[in-house]
Design an enzyme around this catalytic site. Structure first.
Site, PDB file in Angstrom:
ATOM      1  N   ALA A  10      12.912   1.590 -14.078  1.00 29.46           N
ATOM      2  CA  ALA A  10      13.277   0.172 -14.166  1.00 29.46           C
ATOM      3  C   ALA A  10      14.582  -0.170 -13.462  1.00 29.46           C
ATOM      4  O   ALA A  10      14.930  -1.343 -13.358  1.00 29.46           O
ATOM      5  CB  ALA A  10      13.372  -0.243 -15.636  1.00 29.46           C
ATOM      6  N   GLN A  73      10.310  -3.434 -18.991  1.00 30.88           N
ATOM      7  CA  GLN A  73      11.591  -3.478 -19.696  1.00 30.88           C
ATOM      8  C   GLN A  73      12.324  -4.719 -19.201  1.00 30.88           C
ATOM      9  O   GLN A  73      12.885  -4.733 -18.116  1.00 30.88           O
ATOM     10  CB  GLN A  73      12.418  -2.216 -19.419  1.00 30.88           C
ATOM     11  CG  GLN A  73      13.723  -2.177 -20.210  1.00 30.88           C
ATOM     12  CD  GLN A  73      14.644  -1.043 -19.781  1.00 30.88           C
ATOM     13  OE1 GLN A  73      14.531  -0.526 -18.675  1.00 30.88           O
ATOM     14  NE2 GLN A  73      15.569  -0.668 -20.661  1.00 30.88           N
ATOM     15  N   THR A  79      18.581   4.084 -21.096  1.00 35.60           N
ATOM     16  CA  THR A  79      17.391   4.937 -21.027  1.00 35.60           C
ATOM     17  C   THR A  79      16.649   5.012 -22.357  1.00 35.60           C
ATOM     18  O   THR A  79      15.421   5.135 -22.381  1.00 35.60           O
ATOM     19  CB  THR A  79      17.789   6.348 -20.587  1.00 35.60           C
ATOM     20  OG1 THR A  79      18.859   6.823 -21.436  1.00 35.60           O
ATOM     21  CG2 THR A  79      18.263   6.361 -19.140  1.00 35.60           C
ATOM     22  N   ASP A 101      13.457   8.192  -9.967  1.00 35.87           N
ATOM     23  CA  ASP A 101      14.317   8.441  -8.806  1.00 35.87           C
ATOM     24  C   ASP A 101      14.708   9.910  -8.696  1.00 35.87           C
ATOM     25  O   ASP A 101      15.700  10.251  -8.049  1.00 35.87           O
ATOM     26  CB  ASP A 101      15.574   7.568  -8.863  1.00 35.87           C
ATOM     27  CG  ASP A 101      16.450   7.856 -10.075  1.00 35.87           C
ATOM     28  OD1 ASP A 101      15.980   8.569 -10.999  1.00 35.87           O
ATOM     29  OD2 ASP A 101      17.600   7.378 -10.113  1.00 35.87           O
ATOM     30  N   HIS A 360      -6.438  13.724  33.218  1.00 37.94           N
ATOM     31  CA  HIS A 360      -5.223  12.925  33.333  1.00 37.94           C
ATOM     32  C   HIS A 360      -5.557  11.454  33.519  1.00 37.94           C
ATOM     33  O   HIS A 360      -6.579  11.082  34.092  1.00 37.94           O
ATOM     34  CB  HIS A 360      -4.338  13.392  34.495  1.00 37.94           C
ATOM     35  CG  HIS A 360      -5.082  14.040  35.621  1.00 37.94           C
ATOM     36  ND1 HIS A 360      -4.701  15.229  36.160  1.00 37.94           N
ATOM     37  CD2 HIS A 360      -6.213  13.683  36.270  1.00 37.94           C
ATOM     38  CE1 HIS A 360      -5.552  15.572  37.113  1.00 37.94           C
ATOM     39  NE2 HIS A 360      -6.485  14.652  37.198  1.00 37.94           N
ATOM     40  N   ASN A 374     -16.949  16.103  33.142  1.00 41.40           N
ATOM     41  CA  ASN A 374     -15.592  15.979  33.657  1.00 41.40           C
ATOM     42  C   ASN A 374     -15.285  14.510  33.933  1.00 41.40           C
ATOM     43  O   ASN A 374     -16.031  13.831  34.645  1.00 41.40           O
ATOM     44  CB  ASN A 374     -15.430  16.793  34.943  1.00 41.40           C
ATOM     45  CG  ASN A 374     -13.993  16.790  35.438  1.00 41.40           C
ATOM     46  OD1 ASN A 374     -13.179  17.612  35.017  1.00 41.40           O
ATOM     47  ND2 ASN A 374     -13.674  15.883  36.335  1.00 41.40           N
ATOM     48  N   ASN A 383     -14.643  -1.107  26.862  1.00 41.12           N
ATOM     49  CA  ASN A 383     -15.438  -1.158  25.635  1.00 41.12           C
ATOM     50  C   ASN A 383     -15.362  -2.486  24.893  1.00 41.12           C
ATOM     51  O   ASN A 383     -16.084  -2.688  23.916  1.00 41.12           O
ATOM     52  CB  ASN A 383     -14.989  -0.042  24.683  1.00 41.12           C
ATOM     53  CG  ASN A 383     -13.505  -0.117  24.346  1.00 41.12           C
ATOM     54  OD1 ASN A 383     -12.700  -0.549  25.156  1.00 41.12           O
ATOM     55  ND2 ASN A 383     -13.144   0.317  23.149  1.00 41.12           N
ATOM     56  N   TYR A 384     -14.541  -3.416  25.340  1.00 33.68           N
ATOM     57  CA  TYR A 384     -14.278  -4.637  24.568  1.00 33.68           C
ATOM     58  C   TYR A 384     -14.449  -5.852  25.467  1.00 33.68           C
ATOM     59  O   TYR A 384     -13.858  -5.934  26.550  1.00 33.68           O
ATOM     60  CB  TYR A 384     -12.852  -4.567  24.006  1.00 33.68           C
ATOM     61  CG  TYR A 384     -12.445  -5.707  23.110  1.00 33.68           C
ATOM     62  CD1 TYR A 384     -13.232  -6.098  22.029  1.00 33.68           C
ATOM     63  CD2 TYR A 384     -11.242  -6.375  23.326  1.00 33.68           C
ATOM     64  CE1 TYR A 384     -12.841  -7.137  21.197  1.00 33.68           C
ATOM     65  CE2 TYR A 384     -10.841  -7.414  22.499  1.00 33.68           C
ATOM     66  CZ  TYR A 384     -11.644  -7.795  21.437  1.00 33.68           C
ATOM     67  OH  TYR A 384     -11.248  -8.825  20.620  1.00 33.68           O
ATOM     68  N   ALA A 420     -15.955   7.950  43.311  1.00 35.34           N
ATOM     69  CA  ALA A 420     -14.602   7.440  43.069  1.00 35.34           C
ATOM     70  C   ALA A 420     -14.540   5.947  43.367  1.00 35.34           C
ATOM     71  O   ALA A 420     -15.167   5.446  44.299  1.00 35.34           O
ATOM     72  CB  ALA A 420     -13.602   8.190  43.928  1.00 35.34           C
TER      73      ALA A 420
END
Length: 455
Positions: A10, A73, A79, A101, A360, A374, A383-384, A420
């Protein structure tokens, strides 16, 4: 013996200088209170009562769970007063009192303490300190038995010379605790109800107060400010480092390594400097992790290698696979055995077959990549479309040329090649070569533009 646990949480923590309740400040990626609750659960109690006050709503929201009973409390009157708020909810035979704590307390220490709760006896955790300033002192009688605890502010000079301090952690018979709470007084320098007063009551009632001590005083160290919080963090990390080294891990420098979750490890694992492990991480035998890597909620199979400066999140790396340097594996990524992801490659929700490679400069999102395929430099799965995400499927033994854009949804058949610089937006059948780029033109007599002078 049935057990319930009370965690006192508390306090405001004014010295933290923070809007966040003190017990929610993190150590190793979890709140201090979260660590205490985790340890408490390992003792298999009937119920855990968490006494909250400052920031009560935030604490309750962050840590709500079926096995936690949050008790408010309203006024912080000490305490003893905090503990009294939980007493009406207790139905077990034994009560263990912990602090929100004090996050480093070991389960084994608490198990030793609980063994002292037998008829006519209770358990108290104490600690020997070189400098006990601020701690309540354990006052013993001529026979060496605990007689009382005196708070530092109320202690005489002779009592302040005592080096055995009170941790506040105790295990008591529940029926006795209820009686003692009703008899507490706030007649002291602080005007508060001290939980420590129950020790003198126990002795007066004829109970033996048996003591235990932690193996490491840092187990019972609390945090009232940022400096103490940092000390807890560093001690926790060194403790975790020792645990992992004992299980067969080589840490290049235990002082430059952080665990912020739960980690299981195999043997002959090598972890370089500045590695952070977050969440649930499984590391199998012979894994090598290079410097400056962050690994979160991931599984690294036997012999996997992560090279420097890589980020692995929610991924599975197959046996003998490797990633990096500067690789990023995002949630949902699964790499097959011996798969290779090189520098500046990002995978998201991608499945790579055995021996597949992306060496890479590639982005592979929502993709399935077959064995031995590869992926050339600069390849991207598009993808979006701004609203929905679609899958790219690449078969086995496929060669994707450099600087390819694969516009999903699209499928590249087994054994195919893409040239490519191609933009692939149609399916490619098995063993075909796909070329999708404008024809080159060489223009004679072309003049380079001349820069116009500004007036």
């Amino acid at each position: 013996m049935s057990l319930e646990i009370v965690i006192l949480a508390a306090g405001q923590g004014t010295r933290m200088r923070s809007a966040l309740p003190k017990v929610l400040h993190p150590v190793a990626g979890n709140s201090m209170l979260g660590h205490v609750i985790h340890s408490a659960r390992q003792l298999d109690p009937q119920r855990i009562h968490v006494v909250i006050g400052h920031g009560a709503d935030v604490v309750r929201e962050r840590l709500a769970a079926d096995d936690l009973n949050f008790v408010l409390q309203d006024k912080q009157l000490g305490t003893g007063h905090a503990t009294a708020q939980a007493v009406p909810f207790i139905t077990a035979d034994t009560v263990l009192i912990l602090y929100g704590d004090v996050p480093l307390i070991e389960v084994e220490t608490l198990q030793r303490l609980l063994k002292h709760v037998v008829p006519g006896q209770m358990g108290l955790l104490t600690v020997e300190l070189d400098d006990p300033t601020g701690y309540g002192r354990i006052v013993r009688n001529a026979d060496g038995k605990v007689a009382a605890i005196v708070e530092h502010k109320d202690a005489s000079e002779a009592q302040r010379a005592i080096t055995e301090g009170n941790t506040g952690i105790l295990a008591v018979p529940a029926n006795k605790l209820a009686d003692w709470m009703s008899r507490l007084s706030n007649n002291n320098a602080q005007g508060e109800y001290y939980l420590t007063d129950v020790i003198e009551m126990a002795v007066s009632d004829g109970l033996l107060v048996a003591t235990e001590q932690p193996h490491d005083p840092m187990e019972v160290q609390g945090a009232n400010d940022r400096k103490q919080l940092a000390e807890l963090e560093r001690h926790y990390q060194l403790r975790e480092g020792r645990r992992l080294m004992a299980q067969g891990v080589t840490l290049r420098d235990p002082a430059r390594f952080d665990v912020r979750g739960e980690v299981s490890v195999g043997r002959d694992v090598l972890i370089d400097i500045n590695v952070i492990l977050e969440g649930r991480v499984i590391i199998e035998d012979d894994v090598v992790i290079g410097p400056n890597c962050v690994i979160k909620d991931s599984t690294l199979r036997k012999g996997a290698v992560i090279k420097a400066n890589s980020h692995i999140d929610g991924a599975v790396m197959g046996e003998g696979s490797d990633a990096g340097p500067f690789a990023r594996l995002r949630p949902g990524t699964v790499m097959g055995a011996r798969a290779h992801v090189g520098n500046f490659v990002e995978l998201k929700n991608a499945k790579m077959g055995d021996d597949a490679k992306a060496g890479h400069l590639a982005y592979l999102g929502d993709a399935v990549i077959g064995a031995r395929s590869n992926i050339g430099a600069g390849a991207i799965t598009c993808n979006y479309d701004g609203a929905n995400k679609y899958q790219t499927t690449i078969g086995e033994d496929v060669f994707i040329g450099s600087n390819n854009s694969l516009i999903a949804p699209v499928t590249i058949g087994d054994g195919s090649n893409t040239a490519a610089g191609s933009t692939i937006n149609q399916d490619v059948d098995k063993s075909q070569l796909a070329v999708a780029r404008a024809r080159q033109r060489n223009i004679d007599g072309w003049k380079r533009p001349v820069k116009i002078k500004k007036t």
